[in-house]
Design a protein around this motif. Sequence first.
Motif, PDB file in Angstrom:
ATOM      1  N   MET A   1      35.438  35.794 -25.146  1.00  0.00           N
ATOM      2  CA  MET A   1      34.328  35.086 -25.803  1.00  0.00           C
ATOM      3  C   MET A   1      34.688  33.620 -26.009  1.00  0.00           C
ATOM      4  O   MET A   1      33.867  32.727 -25.759  1.00  0.00           O
ATOM      5  N   ARG A   2      35.901  33.358 -26.480  1.00  0.00           N
ATOM      6  CA  ARG A   2      36.323  31.974 -26.748  1.00  0.00           C
ATOM      7  C   ARG A   2      36.411  31.162 -25.457  1.00  0.00           C
ATOM      8  O   ARG A   2      36.122  29.981 -25.442  1.00  0.00           O
ATOM      9  N   ARG A   3      36.828  31.808 -24.383  1.00  0.00           N
ATOM     10  CA  ARG A   3      36.874  31.105 -23.099  1.00  0.00           C
ATOM     11  C   ARG A   3      35.467  30.702 -22.663  1.00  0.00           C
ATOM     12  O   ARG A   3      35.254  29.582 -22.198  1.00  0.00           O
ATOM     13  N   ILE A   4      34.534  31.612 -22.795  1.00  0.00           N
ATOM     14  CA  ILE A   4      33.145  31.288 -22.440  1.00  0.00           C
ATOM     15  C   ILE A   4      32.633  30.171 -23.335  1.00  0.00           C
ATOM     16  O   ILE A   4      31.997  29.218 -22.862  1.00  0.00           O
TER      17      ILE A   4
ATOM     18  N   SER B   1      31.755  42.219 -19.032  1.00  0.00           N
ATOM     19  CA  SER B   1      30.350  41.900 -18.832  1.00  0.00           C
ATOM     20  C   SER B   1      30.061  40.523 -19.433  1.00  0.00           C
ATOM     21  O   SER B   1      30.118  40.351 -20.655  1.00  0.00           O
ATOM     22  N   VAL B   2      29.747  39.557 -18.577  1.00  0.00           N
ATOM     23  CA  VAL B   2      29.422  38.216 -19.059  1.00  0.00           C
ATOM     24  C   VAL B   2      28.231  38.281 -20.008  1.00  0.00           C
ATOM     25  O   VAL B   2      28.228  37.635 -21.059  1.00  0.00           O
ATOM     26  N   ASP B   3      27.236  39.082 -19.684  1.00  0.00           N
ATOM     27  CA  ASP B   3      26.048  39.187 -20.537  1.00  0.00           C
ATOM     28  C   ASP B   3      26.396  39.691 -21.941  1.00  0.00           C
ATOM     29  O   ASP B   3      25.895  39.162 -22.936  1.00  0.00           O
ATOM     30  N   LEU B   4      27.236  40.718 -22.020  1.00  0.00           N
ATOM     31  CA  LEU B   4      27.621  41.242 -23.332  1.00  0.00           C
ATOM     32  C   LEU B   4      28.494  40.252 -24.101  1.00  0.00           C
ATOM     33  O   LEU B   4      28.360  40.111 -25.319  1.00  0.00           O
TER      34      LEU B   4
ATOM     35  N   ASP C   1      27.531  38.697 -27.723  1.00  0.00           N
ATOM     36  CA  ASP C   1      28.425  38.710 -28.888  1.00  0.00           C
ATOM     37  C   ASP C   1      28.725  37.299 -29.383  1.00  0.00           C
ATOM     38  O   ASP C   1      28.774  37.046 -30.590  1.00  0.00           O
ATOM     39  N   LEU C   2      28.905  36.363 -28.463  1.00  0.00           N
ATOM     40  CA  LEU C   2      29.140  34.975 -28.853  1.00  0.00           C
ATOM     41  C   LEU C   2      27.908  34.407 -29.567  1.00  0.00           C
ATOM     42  O   LEU C   2      28.027  33.723 -30.586  1.00  0.00           O
ATOM     43  N   GLY C   3      26.717  34.741 -29.070  1.00  0.00           N
ATOM     44  CA  GLY C   3      25.483  34.308 -29.733  1.00  0.00           C
ATOM     45  C   GLY C   3      25.405  34.839 -31.155  1.00  0.00           C
ATOM     46  O   GLY C   3      25.016  34.112 -32.077  1.00  0.00           O
ATOM     47  N   ALA C   4      25.789  36.094 -31.353  1.00  0.00           N
ATOM     48  CA  ALA C   4      25.798  36.684 -32.708  1.00  0.00           C
ATOM     49  C   ALA C   4      26.824  35.974 -33.580  1.00  0.00           C
ATOM     50  O   ALA C   4      26.595  35.745 -34.769  1.00  0.00           O
TER      51      ALA C   4
ATOM     52  N   GLU D   1      23.172  26.836 -30.598  1.00  0.00           N
ATOM     53  CA  GLU D   1      22.989  28.182 -30.066  1.00  0.00           C
ATOM     54  C   GLU D   1      23.247  28.176 -28.566  1.00  0.00           C
ATOM     55  O   GLU D   1      23.281  27.117 -27.946  1.00  0.00           O
ATOM     56  N   ILE D   2      23.398  29.347 -28.013  1.00  0.00           N
ATOM     57  CA  ILE D   2      23.504  29.487 -26.564  1.00  0.00           C
ATOM     58  C   ILE D   2      22.103  29.736 -26.038  1.00  0.00           C
ATOM     59  O   ILE D   2      21.387  30.606 -26.535  1.00  0.00           O
ATOM     60  N   ALA D   3      21.722  28.964 -25.030  1.00  0.00           N
ATOM     61  CA  ALA D   3      20.404  29.140 -24.422  1.00  0.00           C
ATOM     62  C   ALA D   3      20.586  29.530 -22.962  1.00  0.00           C
ATOM     63  O   ALA D   3      21.405  28.946 -22.257  1.00  0.00           O
ATOM     64  N   GLN D   4      19.826  30.530 -22.533  1.00  0.00           N
ATOM     65  CA  GLN D   4      19.816  30.905 -21.126  1.00  0.00           C
ATOM     66  C   GLN D   4      18.628  30.206 -20.498  1.00  0.00           C
ATOM     67  O   GLN D   4      17.475  30.464 -20.855  1.00  0.00           O
TER      68      GLN D   4
END
Length: 198
Positions: free
Chosen positions: A27-30, A55-58, A62-65, A73-76
């Motif tokens: 998560m921290r790397r992402i 899973s990148v999506d998961l 989790d990072l968004g939470a 925030e993280i935006a897709q």
Amino acid sequence: MAKDRPEAELDRELTDLPPELRWREWMRRIEAVLFASASLVPREDLARVVGQEASVDLLIEDLGADLEGRVFEIAQVAGGWMFRTRTAYAPAIRAAADIGDQLFDLSEFDVAVLAAIAYHQPVTRDGLKDIFGKEISRDLIGRLHARDLIGTGPRAPRRGAPYTFVTTEQFLVAFGLESLRDLPDREQLEEAGLTGEA
């Protein structure tokens, strides 16, 4: 997208860590990649910093939470992810931050022209004239091009065919859309008078 360059030695699998710490590190790397990137980051680039089975999506979820309650925030958008400031903080940013040319400062008519291009693309200047009942200035088209919100689309296969206009990836990013399928319902825009049609 990451430039083609030799990858530094990076332990992607982190097998020496317990599963919960491994997940946290991924998560921290992402988070670090998204924070450092000047553009949106596609899934395949994020997959380069996590284990094969992750899973990148998961991880993003989790990072968004984890970021809940923070100012960003993280935006897709447009097939990738990026950090962005939550809209609730836009007035504070405009009041105090030097954001240079990041602010698009579009008029209602500019947004209406963008909406018309988005919903009718590829569309010619004559097509826009039919929608709005008046000529759309070359200056406005030029400003939208300069901000990379629109680009030129396909032309008819005949000599002298007019250029068409289409929206760009930057359009999706600027308006926080994953794809054109995420555009608001046309009828709602028409009722609000934002498409030039009523």
